[in-house]
Structure formats: structure tokens, C-alpha cells
Design a protein around this motif. Structure first.
Motif, PDB file in Angstrom:
ATOM      1  N   GLY A  56     -29.126  14.421  34.687  1.00 18.23           N
ATOM      2  CA  GLY A  56     -29.020  13.515  35.829  1.00 18.23           C
ATOM      3  C   GLY A  56     -28.518  14.189  37.087  1.00 18.23           C
ATOM      4  O   GLY A  56     -27.893  13.542  37.923  1.00 18.23           O
ATOM      5  N   HIS A  61     -26.913  10.303  41.594  1.00 13.98           N
ATOM      6  CA  HIS A  61     -25.899  10.288  40.536  1.00 13.98           C
ATOM      7  C   HIS A  61     -24.586  10.920  40.981  1.00 13.98           C
ATOM      8  O   HIS A  61     -23.511  10.469  40.588  1.00 13.98           O
ATOM      9  CB  HIS A  61     -26.425  10.982  39.284  1.00 13.98           C
ATOM     10  CG  HIS A  61     -27.455  10.175  38.561  1.00 13.98           C
ATOM     11  ND1 HIS A  61     -28.481  10.745  37.854  1.00 13.98           N
ATOM     12  CD2 HIS A  61     -27.627   8.850  38.440  1.00 13.98           C
ATOM     13  CE1 HIS A  61     -29.241   9.807  37.326  1.00 13.98           C
ATOM     14  NE2 HIS A  61     -28.730   8.636  37.683  1.00 13.98           N
ATOM     15  N   ALA A  64     -22.745   8.385  42.984  1.00 11.94           N
ATOM     16  CA  ALA A  64     -22.202   7.334  42.127  1.00 11.94           C
ATOM     17  C   ALA A  64     -20.980   7.836  41.348  1.00 11.94           C
ATOM     18  O   ALA A  64     -19.988   7.113  41.202  1.00 11.94           O
ATOM     19  CB  ALA A  64     -23.278   6.843  41.156  1.00 11.94           C
ATOM     20  N   ASP A  65     -21.041   9.067  40.844  1.00 14.39           N
ATOM     21  CA  ASP A  65     -19.922   9.603  40.060  1.00 14.39           C
ATOM     22  C   ASP A  65     -18.694   9.893  40.909  1.00 14.39           C
ATOM     23  O   ASP A  65     -17.568   9.808  40.427  1.00 14.39           O
ATOM     24  CB  ASP A  65     -20.349  10.883  39.336  1.00 14.39           C
ATOM     25  CG  ASP A  65     -21.222  10.608  38.124  1.00 14.39           C
ATOM     26  OD1 ASP A  65     -21.223   9.459  37.636  1.00 14.39           O
ATOM     27  OD2 ASP A  65     -21.898  11.544  37.671  1.00 14.39           O
ATOM     28  N   HIS A 136     -20.142  11.589  34.780  1.00 13.73           N
ATOM     29  CA  HIS A 136     -20.730  10.843  33.662  1.00 13.73           C
ATOM     30  C   HIS A 136     -22.221  10.583  33.836  1.00 13.73           C
ATOM     31  O   HIS A 136     -22.995  10.851  32.925  1.00 13.73           O
ATOM     32  CB  HIS A 136     -19.995   9.507  33.479  1.00 13.73           C
ATOM     33  CG  HIS A 136     -18.536   9.674  33.248  1.00 13.73           C
ATOM     34  ND1 HIS A 136     -18.010  10.352  32.177  1.00 13.73           N
ATOM     35  CD2 HIS A 136     -17.474   9.281  33.994  1.00 13.73           C
ATOM     36  CE1 HIS A 136     -16.709  10.354  32.245  1.00 13.73           C
ATOM     37  NE2 HIS A 136     -16.334   9.713  33.350  1.00 13.73           N
ATOM     38  N   GLN A 137     -22.641  10.071  34.958  1.00 11.54           N
ATOM     39  CA  GLN A 137     -24.050   9.751  35.165  1.00 11.54           C
ATOM     40  C   GLN A 137     -24.900  11.015  35.249  1.00 11.54           C
ATOM     41  O   GLN A 137     -26.058  11.015  34.812  1.00 11.54           O
ATOM     42  CB  GLN A 137     -24.243   8.910  36.417  1.00 11.54           C
ATOM     43  CG  GLN A 137     -23.683   7.510  36.258  1.00 11.54           C
ATOM     44  CD  GLN A 137     -23.977   6.645  37.453  1.00 11.54           C
ATOM     45  OE1 GLN A 137     -24.950   6.856  38.171  1.00 11.54           O
ATOM     46  NE2 GLN A 137     -23.139   5.644  37.672  1.00 11.54           N
ATOM     47  N   GLY A 140     -25.720  12.154  31.898  1.00 11.00           N
ATOM     48  CA  GLY A 140     -26.563  11.212  31.154  1.00 11.00           C
ATOM     49  C   GLY A 140     -25.751  10.326  30.230  1.00 11.00           C
ATOM     50  O   GLY A 140     -26.313   9.669  29.352  1.00 11.00           O
ATOM     51  N   PRO A 142     -23.779   6.996  29.403  1.00 14.72           N
ATOM     52  CA  PRO A 142     -23.727   5.644  29.950  1.00 14.72           C
ATOM     53  C   PRO A 142     -22.305   5.309  30.421  1.00 14.72           C
ATOM     54  O   PRO A 142     -21.339   5.660  29.787  1.00 14.72           O
ATOM     55  CB  PRO A 142     -24.145   4.748  28.798  1.00 14.72           C
ATOM     56  CG  PRO A 142     -24.223   5.589  27.592  1.00 14.72           C
ATOM     57  CD  PRO A 142     -24.098   7.029  28.007  1.00 14.72           C
ATOM     58  N   VAL A 143     -22.245   4.602  31.548  1.00 12.64           N
ATOM     59  CA  VAL A 143     -20.940   4.247  32.111  1.00 12.64           C
ATOM     60  C   VAL A 143     -20.505   2.889  31.663  1.00 12.64           C
ATOM     61  O   VAL A 143     -21.187   1.984  31.512  1.00 12.64           O
ATOM     62  CB  VAL A 143     -20.982   4.313  33.652  1.00 12.64           C
ATOM     63  CG1 VAL A 143     -19.650   3.944  34.251  1.00 12.64           C
ATOM     64  CG2 VAL A 143     -21.415   5.673  34.087  1.00 12.64           C
TER      65      VAL A 143
END
Length: 143
Positions: A56, A61, A64-65, A136-137, A140, A142-143
Motif C-alpha cells: 500500500g 495511504h 491516512a497513516d 498500517h494501511q 496492508g 486492516p485498521v
């Protein structure tokens, strides 16, 4: 009323416009530096993800992380790099002294180069650890 002695109308205007331009230039540089720091802080974990070919590893991503973790990332780099920055500052300040011996230039290079290499290694290690903690994203997971 007359003009102040020794200052013509054009000199007065030039002096103030130069001051305003310098202030605006300084403000622009500070704003640019802040934007660069914010972008680099948010992108810090992207490069370790690319290095390990994470599934990812994308801008979406990484944003987002790192959302809400900018201060954690910035503090991590600051804490790790503070001793190296102190060493570089000390070497730089000593180099500004007058009456240094002629061999100081070579000695400064001998001190600066290893400190800069150490800073690069520490920054890479910090980015890798941060990727492991908050990526995490990008991994790969899942959060």
C-alpha cells in the motif's frame, strides 16, 4: 513642514519600500519552510515503505497513516537528531572564531562529514521505525 535633514523624498520611500520587501521576503521564506517541513513530516514513512515494496505504498495511504501523528513524527526526528545537530552547531560555531590555525579547515571537514553521515543514518532508521509503528494501511494491515 520640510523634510528631515539629509533625507530626500526618494531616499525615504526607497528605505521604507526596501524594508517592506525584506519583511515580505522573510515571511515568505518562513511560510515556505513550514510547508516543506509539514510535507516532509507527512511523507517520512513513505520511503521505507517503498524500500520494502509494501503493498500500500501510496500517497493516499501515507496521508491516512500519518493523520494526527505529525507531532509524534516531528518529535521523534528531533529527539534522535538533537545530539548530532548539537555537534554540527558546535563545529560550526568554532569555525566562526577568528585566528584559527590553517589546519582547521581540514579538521572541520573531518568532523562534519561523519556527523552528517550519522544524521543521515539516524534519520533513515527513525523513518523505518516510524513506518513499522504507524504504517498500517501502507503495510496492508486492516485498521
Amino acid at each position: 513642514m520640510g523634510e528631515p535633514p539629509g533625507i530626500g523624498k526618494q531616499g525615504w520611500t526607497t528605505r521604507h519600500s526596501t524594508s517592506a520587501a525584506t519583511s515580505a521576503d522573510f515571511t515568505g521564506r518562513i511560510a515556505t519552510a513550514i510547508v516543506v517541513v509539514v510535507v516532509l513530516v507527512r511523507l517520512a514513512i513513505l520511503f521505507p515503505a517503498i524500500a520494502v515494496d509494501a503493498p500500500g505504498a501510496s500517497l493516499r495511504h501515507v496521508m491516512a497513516d500519518t493523520k494526527g501523528r505529525s507531532w509524534l513524527i516531528l518529535k521523534s526526528f528531533f529527539i534522535v537528531l538533537l545530539p548530532v545537530l548539537a555537534g554540527l552547531l558546535a563545529v560550526g560555531l568554532i569555525g566562526d572564531l577568528d585566528d584559527l590555525p590553517s589546519w582547521w579547515s581540514a579538521a572541520r571537514i573531518a568532523f562534519d562529514s561523519p556527523l552528517e553521515l550519522l544524521a543521515t543514518v539516524l534519520a533513515a532508521a527513525t523513518a523505518s521505525r516510524l513506518y513499522g509503528w504507524i504504517g498500517h494501511q501502507m503495510k496492508g494491515v486492516p485498521v
